[in-house]
Design an enzyme around this catalytic site. Structure first.
Site, PDB file in Angstrom:
ATOM      1  CG  ASP A  11      -1.790   1.286   1.335  1.00 30.46           C
ATOM      2  OD1 ASP A  11      -2.304   1.619   0.410  1.00 30.46           O
ATOM      3  OD2 ASP A  11      -1.912   1.972   2.424  1.00 30.46           O
ATOM      4  CB  SER A  12       0.317   4.796  -0.705  1.00 29.57           C
ATOM      5  OG  SER A  12      -0.887   4.935   0.321  1.00 29.57           O
ATOM      6  CE1 TYR A  43       2.670   5.665  -3.140  1.00 22.42           C
ATOM      7  CE2 TYR A  43       1.874   3.928  -4.026  1.00 22.42           C
ATOM      8  CZ  TYR A  43       2.655   4.328  -3.526  1.00 22.42           C
ATOM      9  OH  TYR A  43       3.872   3.603  -3.423  1.00 22.42           O
ATOM     10  N   GLY A  44      -3.036   9.114  -3.883  1.00 23.54           N
ATOM     11  CA  GLY A  44      -4.197   9.642  -4.689  1.00 23.54           C
ATOM     12  C   GLY A  44      -4.510  10.782  -5.121  1.00 23.54           C
ATOM     13  CB  CYS A  74      -3.141   0.466  -2.449  1.00 19.38           C
ATOM     14  SG  CYS A  74      -3.063   2.218  -2.979  1.00 19.38           S
ATOM     15  CG  ASN A  75      -9.416   0.739  -2.597  1.00 19.44           C
ATOM     16  OD1 ASN A  75     -10.498  -0.005  -3.397  1.00 19.44           O
ATOM     17  ND2 ASN A  75      -9.036   0.620  -1.569  1.00 19.44           N
ATOM     18  CB  THR A  76      -4.895   4.923  -5.208  1.00 20.25           C
ATOM     19  OG1 THR A  76      -5.580   5.438  -4.298  1.00 20.25           O
ATOM     20  CG2 THR A  76      -4.214   5.995  -6.252  1.00 20.25           C
ATOM     21  CD  GLU A 153       0.037   6.720   5.945  1.00 21.65           C
ATOM     22  OE1 GLU A 153       1.393   6.949   6.511  1.00 21.65           O
ATOM     23  OE2 GLU A 153      -0.497   5.863   5.578  1.00 21.65           O
ATOM     24  CB  CYS A 185      -9.361   4.755   0.267  1.00 21.72           C
ATOM     25  SG  CYS A 185      -7.701   5.004   1.021  1.00 21.72           S
ATOM     26  CB  THR A 186      -6.634  -0.247   2.217  1.00 19.20           C
ATOM     27  OG1 THR A 186      -5.475   0.759   1.655  1.00 19.20           O
ATOM     28  CG2 THR A 186      -7.070  -1.169   0.827  1.00 19.20           C
ATOM     29  CG  HIS A 187      -4.912   5.067   4.332  1.00 14.21           C
ATOM     30  ND1 HIS A 187      -4.468   4.731   3.357  1.00 14.21           N
ATOM     31  CD2 HIS A 187      -4.008   5.442   5.118  1.00 14.21           C
ATOM     32  CE1 HIS A 187      -3.169   4.759   3.361  1.00 14.21           C
ATOM     33  NE2 HIS A 187      -3.076   5.226   4.363  1.00 14.21           N
TER      34      HIS A 187
HETATM   35  N1  DGL Z   1      -4.713   3.312   0.690  1.00 14.90           N
HETATM   36  C1  DGL Z   1      -4.768   3.620  -0.381  1.00 14.90           C
HETATM   37  C2  DGL Z   1      -6.093   3.279  -1.402  1.00 14.90           C
HETATM   38  O1  DGL Z   1      -6.828   2.170  -0.997  1.00 14.90           O
HETATM   39  C3  DGL Z   1      -4.312   5.024  -0.955  1.00 14.90           C
HETATM   40  C4  DGL Z   1      -4.222   6.441  -0.080  1.00 14.90           C
HETATM   41  C5  DGL Z   1      -3.419   7.404  -0.961  1.00 14.90           C
HETATM   42  O2  DGL Z   1      -2.196   6.964  -0.696  1.00 14.90           O
HETATM   43  O3  DGL Z   1      -3.852   8.326  -1.167  1.00 14.90           O
HETATM   44  O4  DGL Z   1      -6.268   3.987  -2.251  1.00 14.90           O
END
Ligand code: DGL
Length: 272
Positions: A11-12, A43-44, A74-76, A153, A185-187
């Site tokens: 993940d990011s 990353y988004g 990570c979805n992104t 984060e 988003c996994t966060h």
């Molecule tokens: N956890 C991430 C996701 O699932 C990315 C969040 C990010 O880095 O912007 O998209």
């Protein structure tokens, strides 16, 4: 497939730990090697080429560490890089979006699905497309939540700032009357309790990690890749960020207990 290899997860940053947690539950005999790119999160807001480049660097690192398959937690990165990674690397790679789309479609009763994610994920319409492939008669509404990842984060997952941002991001979805909200988003599972409160108990929150772990299990079933005799799996964590901040978050917020975290400089990753 090398049965004794690890499941590589990346993940990011810290968000993919919500996927790792689920994989540990569903596949308790598998070794895991996790990479969090906390030094370059988020990353988004980044362009596609950069996300692909970072994802390739991390995949190479995980393969060197003995990954037998990779989960893009990570979805992104799934939206931007899944196809490019599958083309470049010769091992099974899965993302989180197909799993999330399947869960959303089976959970909705009124056919109105809300999706929240990073700016990249929402703009890519990756969920929209997957959901429509599964069921064309549903409505999908997206809302980007760019403030969430930096706040989480930064350890501000329960702050007033986050709750106010959530109210703003979720208002248009509430207005549409969605009965399912995909945490795209996994966060976001980390702040699920706040999101549930704002949406109300009648809305089902979907965490794609659950079906993703099942998908990983099905893949190992299919390839005969289970590490059956492994009664004490190893969990190794690498981050481009600060190792002790990572370890504290994994323990206190995600509930993973004491974890072994190693810092990897971004420059080393760029050379891989
Ligand atoms: N956890 C991430 C996701 O699932 C990315 C969040 C990010 O880095 O912007 O998209």
């Amino acid at each position: 497939m090398d049965k004794g290899g690890s499941i590589g997860i990346f993940d990011s940053g810290l968000g993919g730990l919500t996927v790792a947690r689920q994989v540990m539950k569903v596949l308790p005999k598998e070794n895991i090697v996790y990479f969090g790119d906390n030094g370059r999160v988020p990353y988004g807001e980044r362009p596609r080429e950069v996300i692909i480049d970072f994802s390739k660097q991390i995949s190479r690192f995980l393969i060197k560490k003995g990954a037998k398959m990779i989960i893009i937690a990570c979805n992104t990165a799934t939206a931007a890089a899944l196809d490019a990674l599958k083309e470049e690397f010769d091992l099974p790679i899965i993302g989180v979006i197909s799993a999330g789309a399947r869960m959303a479609v089976s959970a909705t009763k009124n056919g109105k699905i809300g999706v929240i994610g990073t700016t990249y994920t929402i703009k890519s319409e990756a969920y929209h497309k997957k959901i429509k492939e599964l069921r064309h008669d549903v409505e999908v509404y997206g809302s980007p939540c760019p403030k969430f990842t930096p706040l989480i984060e930064g350890g501000k997952q329960d702050s007033r700032e986050l709750i106010e941002a959530a109210q703003e991001y979720l208002a248009p979805l509430k207005e549409k009357g969605v009965d399912v909200l995909v945490l795209g988003c996994t966060h976001y599972p980390i702040v699920a309790k706040h999101l549930q409160k704002i949406m109300g108990e009648g809305v089902t929150l979907v965490d794609p990690a659950i079906a993703t772990a099942e998908e990983a299990k099905a893949l190992l079933d299919e390839r005969g890749g289970h590490n059956e005799g492994n009664l004490s799996p190893t969990y190794l964590f690498y981050t481009t960020g600060d190792a002790s901040t990572f370890a504290n978050f994994a323990k206190q917020i995600v509930g993973l207990g004491e974890v072994d975290v190693t810092h990897v400089p971004v420059s080393e990753l760029e050379r891989s």
